[in-house]
Design an enzyme around this catalytic site. Structure first.
Site, PDB file in Angstrom:
ATOM      1  N   ASP B  13       0.869  -1.161   0.000  1.00  0.00           N
ATOM      2  CA  ASP B  13       0.000   0.000   0.000  1.00  0.00           C
ATOM      3  C   ASP B  13       0.916   1.224   0.000  1.00  0.00           C
ATOM      4  O   ASP B  13       1.711   1.399   0.922  1.00  0.00           O
ATOM      5  CB  ASP B  13      -0.854  -0.065   1.284  1.00  0.00           C
ATOM      6  N   ASP B 108      -2.998   2.472  -5.753  1.00  0.00           N
ATOM      7  CA  ASP B 108      -1.951   2.477  -4.731  1.00  0.00           C
ATOM      8  C   ASP B 108      -1.884   1.183  -3.921  1.00  0.00           C
ATOM      9  O   ASP B 108      -1.259   1.144  -2.879  1.00  0.00           O
ATOM     10  CB  ASP B 108      -2.164   3.668  -3.786  1.00  0.00           C
ATOM     11  N   GLU B 109      -2.550   0.131  -4.383  1.00  0.00           N
ATOM     12  CA  GLU B 109      -2.601  -1.101  -3.586  1.00  0.00           C
ATOM     13  C   GLU B 109      -2.515  -2.324  -4.477  1.00  0.00           C
ATOM     14  O   GLU B 109      -3.207  -2.402  -5.492  1.00  0.00           O
ATOM     15  CB  GLU B 109      -3.971  -1.192  -2.902  1.00  0.00           C
TER      16      GLU B 109
END
Lengths: 368, 357
Positions: B13, B108-109
């Site tokens: 993350d 973002d993950e």
């Protein structure tokens, strides 16, 4: 507990039915087990995955009452391989099950029965249905049900029970099948519709394969089927069943009568050269005959002409060959009636002279 | 359990991703509270907040107006989504140097299955350290990683030690790790389920573990089974490297709350058209239609309906959205945001016609 079984095949058959119900791995370990219980002079075996549960009475001699649960898979495997001799099944300390047959002794580790989920019994009001009628209605519809997981409410058969008739409906959104029969005994007071998951439907056919009469009992979100030896419980599928009555065509004016065996044979052969991506098969219908054809680029093509017993149309239409073959295969008269409107509207297939069965298939667009 | 304990999953993350990219690209923003999103006077929403801003209690999805009130010195920068998408792709390129089993869940993950990795590294912790270092040196960004035997635990782990964290859950430590965590940490436990669990007297995952599988399935249906397994740290879902879209949706936040059903319908019509256009451009047809409503008090409600047949038709989307709107309290409370989404793709032969259309 100590039990004797003389009829290996009976015992095995029941265990194999239960093996289909017992849950696979990744769930509570006890749910992959069968419950064996000897009480009140009766031996019962049971399995459940919490969606579908079955309990069956099996013939045998009780030397000592008791209960245990043991891996359904392992038990079925062992019993299957045993010689056809008397089987002695007993429990020993620490939840072990000992199976002795001929010169062999097999010990498997079980789990105590205390944790096994409660199984319902038939209580209160119930309806009865002729066993053969139930099996036949399922057989004539089940093939049209959806097996795609995302359409959970189509992954089942819709049982529509009214004071006048009993109907079973299956659809996957491209085809639909309806089978009907007389109402239940006693007739329901008002119409009720329930969706029974496919897994349970398959088990109904196996569990009640030879039953003359089957009891049906509806509870909140469950349905129970039972005969003298077995009880099957299933959770009902939640969701609204599609409004199927609205899509049954009433103005299909082209009516063709075909010999079923002749047509089925031709469809199966020609389908061998249908495009494996689309399974498209084409029907060119003329006054006296229908030309069934298929082709696949880089593979080849085929056609076969089938005489019509009667017909009144001139139309070109294409179907998924698999849908057409399955529908024709499940019609139980010598001839099949095909009713069409145009090349983009649903086709109806029916037995000739009977009104208790109907299959709908949506066509495919004709490939240019 | 043996097979389970052998898998090595990493959840990565990126820390305050959008805001960090802005701070990286513009040195003047470094060390300052940065908010990415629309302007407060236009009723913008915080898309991302830098850690400096989070100290003031600002978080993403908060109205910009509220955020500015909490953090007066905040620097607001516009959302450059296509730029973030580009940076996200650079990060995924780094992941793919270690494994092809990369499952993106957001820009973002990502989940990575590094059980078999291209570098032949024996320990997932080493892989995670190496990936973090590479992201830092090559892209000047920081990420938090969670290492565990499955996706559920890995995602929980990455959240434990932010920012720039690395948290490892070993198979023998699963039970202790989960014991006192609140139940809402479990995947799929939303506010409604959380409330029902609380009513059952369950606050922690340890307490949830005491409830039988039967009861959970009875109370919550199939997901009850997932809760049962998650509470024990069991999750056998594989890491799916596919990068296909799972849904297409559009939403609008209104400059002033809408109270008239007619105005809501007009908005739904526009949203339905946008979604239909996008579906058609991608050649997709979906069976599940979802309506999202945000009320003036900011609570969000979603309502979904699964149709027997897939569709990409704007009229079908619109009429379903209107039906679903009636299942909300929109008329009573008014709405601040409306969203329309379509999912559950139909992958079938385009020549086949359908019965229920």
């Amino acid at each position: 507990m100590e039990l004797l079984f003389n009829e290996k095949e009976d015992f095995l058959k029941s265990i194999q039915v239960l093996q289909g119900v017992a849950a696979g791995r990744n769930t509570l370990p006890i749910l992959s087990n069968v419950l064996i219980r000897a009480a009140n002079g009766q031996i019962q075996i049971a399995a459940t995955d919490l969606e579908v549960g079955i309990q069956i009475a099996v013939p045998g001699t009780i030397l000592d009452e008791g209960a245990i649960t043991v891996s359904a898979k392992k038990l079925a495997e062992i019993i299957r391989e045993l010689p056809a001799e008397e089987i002695k099944l007993s429990t020993t300390a620490n939840d072990r099950v000992e199976i002795a047959c001929g010169e062999g002794v097999y010990k498997i580790i079980g789990l105590p029965d205390d944790d096994f989920p409660d199984l319902p019994s038939i209580q209160g009001d119930f309806f009865t249905i002729d066993g053969e009628v139930l099996r036949s209605m399922i057989h004539r519809t089940e093939f049209s049900a959806s097996t795609e997981e995302t359409r959970y409410f189509l992954n089942g058969l819709y049982f529509y029970l009214t004071p006048e008739t009993t109907k079973v409906i299956a659809t996957d959104g491209r085809r639909l099948a309806i089978a009907s029969s007389d109402t239940l005994t006693p007739p329901p007071q008002e119409p009720v519709g329930v969706i029974i998951p496919l897994k349970a439907v398959r088990e109904i056919t196996k569990t009640f394969a030879e039953s003359a009469e089957v009891k049906i009992c509806l509870r909140d979100n469950q349905i129970i089927f039972a005969d003298d030896d077995a009880i099957l419980t299933s959770r009902l599928v939640e969701g609204e069943y599609p409004k199927y009555q609205q899509i049954i065509p009433k103005d299909n004016e082209i009516h063709l009568t075909l010999n079923l065996e002749r047509t089925l044979g031709a469809l199966r052969r020609v389908a061998l050269l249908s495009n494996p991506k689309t399974y498209s098969i084409r029907l060119d219908i003329e006054e006296n005959s229908v030309k069934i054809s298929a082709k696949t680029p880089e593979l080849g093509e085929a056609y076969e002409t089938v005489e019509l017993k009667s017909g009144n149309g001139d139309i070109q239409i294409a179907f998924d060959a698999r849908f057409l073959i399955e529908a024709v295969r499940h019609i139980e008269t010598e001839d099949v009636l095909l009713e069409l409107k145009d090349s983009l509207s649903a086709a109806v297939l029916k037995p000739v002279g009977k009104t208790d069965h109907l299959c709908l298939i949506m066509p495919m667009r004709l490939e240019s | 359990m043996d097979e389970e304990s052998r898998r090595k999953i990493i959840h990565i993350d990126l820390d305050a991703f959008f805001a960090s990219v802005e701070q990286r690209d513009n040195p003047e923003l470094r060390g300052k509270p940065v908010l990415v999103g629309g302007k407060p006077e236009e009723r913008g929403v915080v898309a991302a907040a830098s850690y400096e801003a989070r100290r003031f209690g600002v978080h993403s999805a908060m109205p910009m107006k509220t955020a500015v009130r909490l953090c007066r010195d905040a620097v607001i920068v516009p959302n450059r989504i296509s730029h973030y998408r580009h940076v996200s792709e650079q990060i995924r390129e780094i992941f793919r140097k270690y494994t092809d089993l990369v499952e993106p869940i957001a820009l973002d993950e990502c989940f990575l299955d590094v059980t078999q990795n291209k570098r032949g590294m024996p320990y997932a912790t080493e892989v995670a350290k190496s990936i973090k270092a590479q992201i830092r040196t090559e892209l000047s960004l920081t990420a938090s990683a969670g290492v565990a035997p499955n996706k559920f635990l890995a995602k929980m782990a990455s959240d434990m030690d932010k920012p720039d964290g690395l948290f490892v859950i070993k198979p023998h430590g699963i039970e202790v790790f989960l014991e006192n965590l609140p139940v809402q940490k479990i995947w799929g436990v939303g506010p409604v389920t959380e409330k029902r669990l609380h009513e059952m007297g369950i606050e922690t995952i340890g307490q949830l573990r005491e409830i039988s599988l039967e009861r959970l399935i009875r109370e919550f249906g199939k997901v009850g089974g997932d809760f049962y397994h998650f509470a024990r740290g069991v999750d056998d879902r594989p890491v799916h490297p596919r990068e296909e879209r799972k849904s297409i949706s559009r939403e609008t936040t209104f400059a002033t709350d809408l109270f008239s059903t007619e105005k809501m319908k007009a908005q739904l019509r526009q949203l339905s058209e946008d979604v239909a256009q996008c579906l058609q451009a991608e050649g997709l047809r979906g069976r599940r239609f979802t309506l999202k409503v945000r009320y003036p008090n900011l609570t969000i409600q979603t309502r979904s309906q699964t149709l027997p047949a897939a569709s990409a038709d704007k009229e079908a989307i619109f009429s379903t959205a209107v039906d679903l709107l009636q299942k909300t309290e929109a008329e009573q409370f008014g709405v601040r945001l409306l969203g329309v989404g379509v999912s559950h793709w139909d992958e079938e032969n385009p020549l086949q016609l359908r019965l229920f259309e």
